[in-house]
Each structure stands twice: as structure tokens, then as C-alpha cells.
Design an enzyme around this catalytic site. Sequence first.
Site, PDB file in Angstrom:
ATOM      1  N   GLU A 334       0.817  -1.214   0.000  1.00 27.56           N
ATOM      2  CA  GLU A 334       0.000   0.000   0.000  1.00 27.56           C
ATOM      3  C   GLU A 334       0.853   1.267   0.000  1.00 27.56           C
ATOM      4  O   GLU A 334       0.344   2.354  -0.239  1.00 27.56           O
ATOM      5  CB  GLU A 334      -0.894   0.011   1.257  1.00 27.56           C
ATOM      6  CG  GLU A 334      -2.049  -0.976   1.246  1.00 27.56           C
ATOM      7  CD  GLU A 334      -1.664  -2.389   1.671  1.00 27.56           C
ATOM      8  OE1 GLU A 334      -0.446  -2.704   1.696  1.00 27.56           O
ATOM      9  OE2 GLU A 334      -2.560  -3.188   1.978  1.00 27.56           O
ATOM     10  N   TRP A 447       0.091  -9.332  25.741  1.00 30.52           N
ATOM     11  CA  TRP A 447       0.535  -9.528  24.367  1.00 30.52           C
ATOM     12  C   TRP A 447       1.969 -10.044  24.359  1.00 30.52           C
ATOM     13  O   TRP A 447       2.808  -9.577  25.108  1.00 30.52           O
ATOM     14  CB  TRP A 447       0.542  -8.201  23.609  1.00 30.52           C
ATOM     15  CG  TRP A 447      -0.805  -7.597  23.392  1.00 30.52           C
ATOM     16  CD1 TRP A 447      -1.280  -6.461  23.964  1.00 30.52           C
ATOM     17  CD2 TRP A 447      -1.825  -8.076  22.548  1.00 30.52           C
ATOM     18  NE1 TRP A 447      -2.545  -6.215  23.531  1.00 30.52           N
ATOM     19  CE2 TRP A 447      -2.911  -7.182  22.647  1.00 30.52           C
ATOM     20  CE3 TRP A 447      -1.957  -9.180  21.704  1.00 30.52           C
ATOM     21  CZ2 TRP A 447      -4.097  -7.344  21.950  1.00 30.52           C
ATOM     22  CZ3 TRP A 447      -3.133  -9.352  21.003  1.00 30.52           C
ATOM     23  CH2 TRP A 447      -4.195  -8.443  21.126  1.00 30.52           C
TER      24      TRP A 447
HETATM   25  P1  AMP Z   1       3.534  -6.576   1.674  1.00 33.76           P
HETATM   26  O1  AMP Z   1       2.382  -5.679   1.427  1.00 33.76           O
HETATM   27  O2  AMP Z   1       3.349  -7.970   1.186  1.00 33.76           O
HETATM   28  O3  AMP Z   1       4.805  -5.977   1.199  1.00 33.76           O
HETATM   29  O4  AMP Z   1       3.681  -6.739   3.256  1.00 33.76           O
HETATM   30  C1  AMP Z   1       3.931  -5.622   4.059  1.00 33.76           C
HETATM   31  C2  AMP Z   1       4.128  -6.071   5.479  1.00 33.76           C
HETATM   32  O5  AMP Z   1       5.348  -6.809   5.619  1.00 33.76           O
HETATM   33  C3  AMP Z   1       4.251  -4.932   6.440  1.00 33.76           C
HETATM   34  O6  AMP Z   1       3.019  -4.358   6.794  1.00 33.76           O
HETATM   35  C4  AMP Z   1       4.946  -5.612   7.615  1.00 33.76           C
HETATM   36  O7  AMP Z   1       4.037  -6.342   8.410  1.00 33.76           O
HETATM   37  C5  AMP Z   1       5.869  -6.596   6.923  1.00 33.76           C
HETATM   38  N1  AMP Z   1       7.204  -6.008   6.829  1.00 33.76           N
HETATM   39  C6  AMP Z   1       7.772  -5.372   5.789  1.00 33.76           C
HETATM   40  N2  AMP Z   1       9.032  -4.965   6.093  1.00 33.76           N
HETATM   41  C7  AMP Z   1       9.264  -5.343   7.374  1.00 33.76           C
HETATM   42  C8  AMP Z   1      10.364  -5.206   8.288  1.00 33.76           C
HETATM   43  N3  AMP Z   1      11.502  -4.613   7.941  1.00 33.76           N
HETATM   44  N4  AMP Z   1      10.216  -5.736   9.528  1.00 33.76           N
HETATM   45  C9  AMP Z   1       9.074  -6.353   9.905  1.00 33.76           C
HETATM   46  N5  AMP Z   1       8.021  -6.512   9.101  1.00 33.76           N
HETATM   47  C10 AMP Z   1       8.093  -6.015   7.848  1.00 33.76           C
END
Ligand code: AMP
Length: 543
Positions: A334, A447
Site C-alpha cells: 500500500e 501480548w
Molecule cells: P507486503 O504488502 O506484502 O509488502 O507486506 C507488508 C508487510 O510486511 C508490512 O506491513 C509488515 O508487516 C511486513 N514487513 C515489511 N518490512 C518489514 C520489516 N523490515 N520488519 C518487519 N516486518 C516487515
Amino acid sequence: MTDFTEKTQSAYSYPLLIKNLLYSPVVDTPRQEIVYRGEKRFTYEQFRRRVCRLANVLVELGVQPGDTIGVMDWDSHRYLECFFAVPMIGAVLHTVNVKLSPEQVLYTLNHAEDDYIFVNEEFLPLLEQIKARLDMVKGYVVLQDEYRQTETTVPLTGEYETLLAAAPEAHAFADFDENRRATTFYTTGTTGMPKGVFFSHRQLVLHTLATLSALSSAAKQGRFHREDVYMPITPMFHVHAWGFPYIATFTGVKQVYPGKYMPSNVLRLIAQEKVTFSHCVPTILHLLMNDPTFADTDLSAWKVVIGGAALPKALCRAYLRKGVDIFSGYGMSETCPVLSLAQVDEDDLSEEQEIEIRCKTGRAIPLVDLRVVDTDMHDVGGDGRSVGEVVVRSPWLTQAYLKDKRNSELLWQGGYLHTGDVASIDDRAYVSITDRIKDVIKIGGEWISSLELEDVISQHPSVAEVAVVGKADEKWGERPLALVVAKEKVGAKELVRHVQGFTDTGILNKQALLLKVELVDSIDKTSVGKIDKKLLREKYLIP
Ligand code: AMP
């Protein structure tokens, strides 16, 4: 009073269009190379001409501004050409996630209303299954590494290279409103069908400039500059390969596109083409480490941004010891995607202190207003401990989900984009994601972060990979269940003892000791290589 909008008649209002990203590299570095699998090489000058040819092919096919072109390919020079030519004629590039199930691919192609599909011959069998139910598609162009006659029931309009060769090599790209949609793609959430997001020319240009400024202004590490050699190891269908193909092209660096990811091939290309800058999800690093050629490959000039999931400390340590400049980046489909980077800007840190910073989620890049808030949208913390939801504003966030009013309003509640990520923020403005809102495990009202627990368990020497999910429990509400792929024999008791080392020192809540462990052969991943918690819950939690 001065009228700041006053403009002389002949003044040119330079629009932020993707075509303008091509302006300086073609002038400054026309002989720089774009390489495909180490087999095909094009200069930027040739690339520009191929972009013009592709634009002419699209116009000849009857593609109008506002039409949508779906692309189904592995990371290639062809994909890069589509990244530019399709939006440059005013059409919308739909980067199709080829790893979704055929039903989901069908849904995304119909939902985005694709007019033409450019398809790697490898995905023709997939299209054969669904073509009768594709509502809008007027034609298909096949993409091949080497030309050959294709046996398929998909009614092909032509083959990419043949069409390009027959098209004129010049094209005058018209100006238009910078707010015109340039790209669209789908994100698979934890529930329901994939959701479409979309980005304008202006958004992509600003994302390119701001991400590049965050990277190129780094003084100590994690810097991207003109002498770098770039290779993506994030699929180009996943959030424009995190926007890096636009950044790399704009900077005029040598680029290497690896085709379908095969660990030995990726390692070979890093060595042969002297790749210095990449980005990928942690899973890819695991795959590379397990390849027999890994030990002998020199990675000491390699910088790699890890995103899509938290960078586990053990993985960070292993790659640092191999000489890799490894650090985290954060964003989501997004958000175009980049929101933050975890760059180190201090001297004289111990290895552990470096790892601590590199594995954080990072600091917001320029033009990103990133807050961590409670449910009333009040800012929490600054103390590195209090947690809340990450909400953001920046010029490059999707303004809605495609044709989905309800979820769009939920996404943008209160005028900030809600990431669904739970994080803390410290006194130096480093954000650390501790969980996804849907991923937190609630044990007896407390949590506990599944990510933190995964990070700790992954540091045990016998653990190759781990995923933690919340298992319903009569007494506690939920207990953490660790699904562990072991490198060597290890028992549940030993892992709980290991976790205890972290509860004793207060790093983890005592509740972590309620851990249950199940040894598994492998951990399911989503189409973009992240741990598939949704599937794991279905597999291991539903009786
Ligand atoms: P996507 O839309 O498939 O790219 O997923 C995005 C999600 O991946 C984010 O909202 C996070 O929950 C997770 N994410 C992306 N980068 C990181 C990061 N460096 N550390 C932890 N979670 C991440």
C-alpha cells in the site's frame, strides 16, 4: 500581494512523469549496461530505443491511455522496459503476481480489467486454464528468452522481440497530468481475495527521489551511489521490486536482472557481474546460504536491504561475518513501498550493537510522516518500549484499494494510512516492529510478540528456520506454538531452556515460557516468500 501562481505564458510546468526519470541516465551514462542473466546486454541508449519501440508496439495494438497492460514475467530487461514504456504512453502497468493460485490470478486480471497481457511462455499453461473466463483481454504477447514456435491454445497476438524489431525506434512521448495512474498490483492480506493498490506517475517519481536521497546521503553504510551495480532479488511484481528499478535507472547504474531466482545463478551473477546492491526477503538469504556455492562466493562488496519481514539477528550476524552490508527496510504494498531504512550512522559500535540497529525497522525516510499511535490516535512512546500501530502519511501512498470503498476507508481512517503493524519507537526515532496486529499472541491477557520469539528461537544453533503462531489454549487463551525446522536434532525442552535465557534477562515476557514446539520439515511461504502465517494456522491450529 504577490501571486505565487503567476506564470508567464511560455513557462513550462515540468510534470513529474516517469518518462522524465529516463532523461539524465540516457544523457549522462548512455553506454552503461543492463544485463539479463549474464546472457544479454543492452546499453542505456539501446534500452531507451527499446522503450520507444515497445511504446510503438502498444500504440499499434490499439492501446489507449488509461488501458491496462498485465505483465507476467520473471525479473528481466523486458519487465524493466514495461516499467517505463507502459506508463509513458499513459497506460497502466499491472504487475501480475504469478505465484498466486490460478483462481487468484484470474481474479486479479479481471478485477484490474487488463486489456493486453504480456506473458512469459512459462505461464501459458496457467493462462490456458483460465482464458475462457478472462473478461476484457483483447490479446496476448508472448515473452521468450529465445524465439521458438509455441504450442498453446492461448490466442497469441505476437512475440515480444519480433514485434519490437518491426516497430520504429523513436517515439515522442506526450506530457499529461502527473496524477495519472501508472501502476497497479494486488496484495494478499490475511483474509479474502487480493486487494488492488495503485500509484500515479507523481507518486513513483517522488518515491524514487526520496528513497534515493535516504540511501545516497548515508555516510557510514547502506549507501547507494553511481558506481553501484544493482540486481533485484525481489520479484518485479512485488511492489515494483520495491521501486529500485526506477531508482537504479534514474541513477544510471549498471543493472543485472536474474530471471527466475535460482540460488546458484543469483550467486554466480553477484560474482560475475560484480553486483554491489540488492534487496530481498529473509527467506532468499536462507536459500542462498544453503547453496553449495555460497561458501566460496565473495560477497564482501555486497549491500543488501532486507524487507518484507523482520531481519532475524542470527541471519544478520551470519551475513555480516561474510562481509555483507546487510540492513533492514520497511514498507508495504500500500505504500509504494519504502517508508523506513535501518542505517547505522554511529562509529565504534560492537558487532551486537550494529546488529541491534540493522535489525530494527528503521527511521522514516524523507517526506514520510510516520507515527506510532494508540487506538485513539495519540502518539505513544519514544521510549523504545511502548507499542502502538504504525500509521503514515507521505506523497506516495495508495489513495484507496481498487474498487473497494469499505476497505479503503478502513485503511485511511482518521486521515493516516494504517499499516496494521505494531511497533515501538525509540529516542533516536528508530522504529521496531514487534508484530502485525493480527499476529500478536495474547497469553493470559498479555501480548507477546511472535516476531520477537521467532528472533530468539532462530538464534539457537540447531534451528534453521522458525515460525511462531498463537495456539488456542483453555487456560491461557493462547500459547505460542513454534514450528521449527531443525539443522540438527533438538528437543522442545532444550528450546524452552534457550528461551528462558531471554526471559531471565527480561528481554522476553515470562509468558514466552509457555512455548510449545513442533518440529517440521519445512515452513510454508506466501507467493512473495514470507512465512505464510495464514496457511500455518490452518495447517497446525485447526483440529
Ligand atoms: P507486503 O504488502 O506484502 O509488502 O507486506 C507488508 C508487510 O510486511 C508490512 O506491513 C509488515 O508487516 C511486513 N514487513 C515489511 N518490512 C518489514 C520489516 N523490515 N520488519 C518487519 N516486518 C516487515
